[in-house]
Design a protein around this motif. Structure first.
Motif, PDB file in Angstrom:
ATOM      1  N   ASP A  75       0.818  -1.214   0.000  1.00  0.00           N
ATOM      2  CA  ASP A  75       0.000   0.000   0.000  1.00  0.00           C
ATOM      3  C   ASP A  75       0.853   1.266   0.000  1.00  0.00           C
ATOM      4  O   ASP A  75       0.518   2.241  -0.673  1.00  0.00           O
ATOM      5  N   ARG A  76       1.946   1.259   0.787  1.00  0.00           N
ATOM      6  CA  ARG A  76       2.789   2.449   0.891  1.00  0.00           C
ATOM      7  C   ARG A  76       4.259   2.055   0.798  1.00  0.00           C
ATOM      8  O   ARG A  76       4.690   1.076   1.427  1.00  0.00           O
ATOM      9  N   LEU A 166      -0.699   6.170   9.281  1.00  0.00           N
ATOM     10  CA  LEU A 166      -1.153   5.144   8.358  1.00  0.00           C
ATOM     11  C   LEU A 166      -2.495   4.568   8.803  1.00  0.00           C
ATOM     12  O   LEU A 166      -2.754   4.442  10.011  1.00  0.00           O
ATOM     13  N   PRO A 167      -3.339   4.176   7.874  1.00  0.00           N
ATOM     14  CA  PRO A 167      -4.566   3.466   8.232  1.00  0.00           C
ATOM     15  C   PRO A 167      -4.251   2.080   8.784  1.00  0.00           C
ATOM     16  O   PRO A 167      -3.180   1.518   8.521  1.00  0.00           O
ATOM     17  N   ASN A 169      -3.952  -1.778   9.133  1.00  0.00           N
ATOM     18  CA  ASN A 169      -3.729  -2.886   8.203  1.00  0.00           C
ATOM     19  C   ASN A 169      -2.998  -2.461   6.927  1.00  0.00           C
ATOM     20  O   ASN A 169      -3.077  -3.143   5.899  1.00  0.00           O
ATOM     21  N   THR A 170      -2.270  -1.360   6.976  1.00  0.00           N
ATOM     22  CA  THR A 170      -1.482  -0.919   5.826  1.00  0.00           C
ATOM     23  C   THR A 170      -0.263  -1.817   5.632  1.00  0.00           C
ATOM     24  O   THR A 170       0.445  -2.131   6.594  1.00  0.00           O
ATOM     25  N   THR A 171      -0.032  -2.235   4.397  1.00  0.00           N
ATOM     26  CA  THR A 171       1.188  -2.974   4.086  1.00  0.00           C
ATOM     27  C   THR A 171       2.250  -1.979   3.625  1.00  0.00           C
ATOM     28  O   THR A 171       1.973  -1.072   2.837  1.00  0.00           O
ATOM     29  N   VAL A 172       3.468  -2.168   4.142  1.00  0.00           N
ATOM     30  CA  VAL A 172       4.544  -1.184   3.948  1.00  0.00           C
ATOM     31  C   VAL A 172       5.777  -1.876   3.378  1.00  0.00           C
ATOM     32  O   VAL A 172       6.135  -2.985   3.786  1.00  0.00           O
ATOM     33  N   ARG A 239       3.240  -5.555   7.720  1.00  0.00           N
ATOM     34  CA  ARG A 239       1.848  -5.115   7.777  1.00  0.00           C
ATOM     35  C   ARG A 239       1.609  -4.445   9.125  1.00  0.00           C
ATOM     36  O   ARG A 239       1.844  -5.037  10.172  1.00  0.00           O
ATOM     37  N   ASP A 241      -0.813  -3.830  11.532  1.00  0.00           N
ATOM     38  CA  ASP A 241      -2.146  -4.180  12.009  1.00  0.00           C
ATOM     39  C   ASP A 241      -2.227  -4.075  13.533  1.00  0.00           C
ATOM     40  O   ASP A 241      -2.944  -4.826  14.189  1.00  0.00           O
ATOM     41  N   TRP A 264       5.736   5.958  13.926  1.00  0.00           N
ATOM     42  CA  TRP A 264       4.611   5.680  13.048  1.00  0.00           C
ATOM     43  C   TRP A 264       3.322   5.719  13.868  1.00  0.00           C
ATOM     44  O   TRP A 264       3.268   5.177  14.964  1.00  0.00           O
ATOM     45  N   VAL A 266      -0.457   4.368  13.765  1.00  0.00           N
ATOM     46  CA  VAL A 266      -1.376   3.448  13.102  1.00  0.00           C
ATOM     47  C   VAL A 266      -2.778   3.711  13.653  1.00  0.00           C
ATOM     48  O   VAL A 266      -3.019   3.573  14.850  1.00  0.00           O
TER      49      VAL A 266
END
Length: 286
Positions: A75-76, A166-167, A169-172, A239, A241, A264, A266
């Motif tokens: 995602d990012r 970040l929202p 469950n964002t994958t980074v 991720r 989460d 970060w 989340v």
């Protein structure tokens, strides 16, 4: 098993002797008494190439039954430079920086993190954010240069409390690039609140066109701390989460105090078990 420290700087400022341990498997048939074996030859304390080759060979215990949960879609994407720098020496003080008017500093993407006076996690829960930090931490370096070549003339860092939001469950995918400013050095970077997969590393400057094709997305090692190679780069995937505020910082204590850290944020997810819980009623206050 024999081991010794690995360090690209300050090799004489800590105990760098060899440690030896014995690994005994449960249920093994031990028929002879333990013998003291000679210490095997170990690499130099600053053997960067040896360390890179050895860590590149690490793999997870993934199998068809228990595959490594490496994010396959991202995602990012972030590209962070990690290294040292300078900041002006305060008036009426004597500093031990590169010059009489500067002191040592460190930063990520040239930003030296300033700790706020109120806990970031507490502020996140009670939505008291605007006065503590900004959300404009850069996803890539603001000033691009030859990161592992001749350093720029201006080594000054900027200071601030800037975070990435970040929202849930964002994958980074995060590439951390070491710099040669004030000397190339290995930086052990640790992220709180999440494990990550080390999908690639290399020497020199990261090439976003060719290097990702060599990423290991099948069975990379899973860690929560990884060394940003001296004069090189490392790529990780994970991720987010876990709602909250999570620090990422160098594990060299001096570098932490110099500002080599960031955080970060989340956000909460939609489900009740995906939200940041309130502080306990008996939480001690500072």
């Amino acid at each position: 098993m024999a081991a010794r420290p690995y360090s690209t700087a300050a090799s004489g400022r800590f105990d760098n002797t060899t440690v030896i341990g014995v690994l005994e498997y449960e249920g093994a048939n031990i028929t002879s008494s333990l013998k003291v074996l000679p210490v095997p030859p170990l690499p130099r304390i600053n053997a960067t190439s040896y360390v890179a080759n050895w860590t590149n060979g690490l793999r997870s215990l993934a199998s068809s039954r228990f595959p490594a949960n490496v994010p396959q879609t991202i995602d990012r994407r972030f590209f962070f430079t990690v290294g040292l720098g300078t900041t002006p020496c305060p008036k009426n003080q004597t500093c031990q920086g590169p010059t009489n008017t500067t002191k040592f500093a460190a930063g990520i993407n040239n930003i030296s993190f300033v700790m706020p006076t109120t806990a970031l996690l507490q502020a996140q829960y009670f939505q008291r954010l605007n006065r503590l930090y900004t959300t404009d931490f850069p996803t890539t370096p603001l000033n691009k240069f030859n990161y592992t070549g001749t350093p720029p003339n201006n080594t000054m860092v900027t200071t601030g409390t800037k975070l990435v939001v970040l929202p849930f469950n964002t994958t980074v995918e995060l590439v951390m690039q070491g710099t040669s400013i004030l000397g190339a050095e290995n930086h052990p970077l640790h992220i709180h609140g999440v494990n990550f997969f080390v999908v690639g590393q290399g020497t020199g400057n990261f090439n976003s066109t060719t290097d990702p094709s060599n990423f290991n997305l099948v069975d990379p090692v899973e860690r929560n701390t990884v060394g940003v190679p001296s004069g090189g780069w490392v790529a990780i995937r994970f991720r987010f989460d876990n709602p909250g505020v999570w620090f990422m910082h160098c594990h060299i204590e001096t570098h932490i105090t110099w500002g080599l850290r960031m955080a970060w944020v989340v956000k909460d997810g939609k489900m009740s078990n995906q939200k940041l819980p309130p502080p306990p009623a008996d939480l001690p206050k500072c």
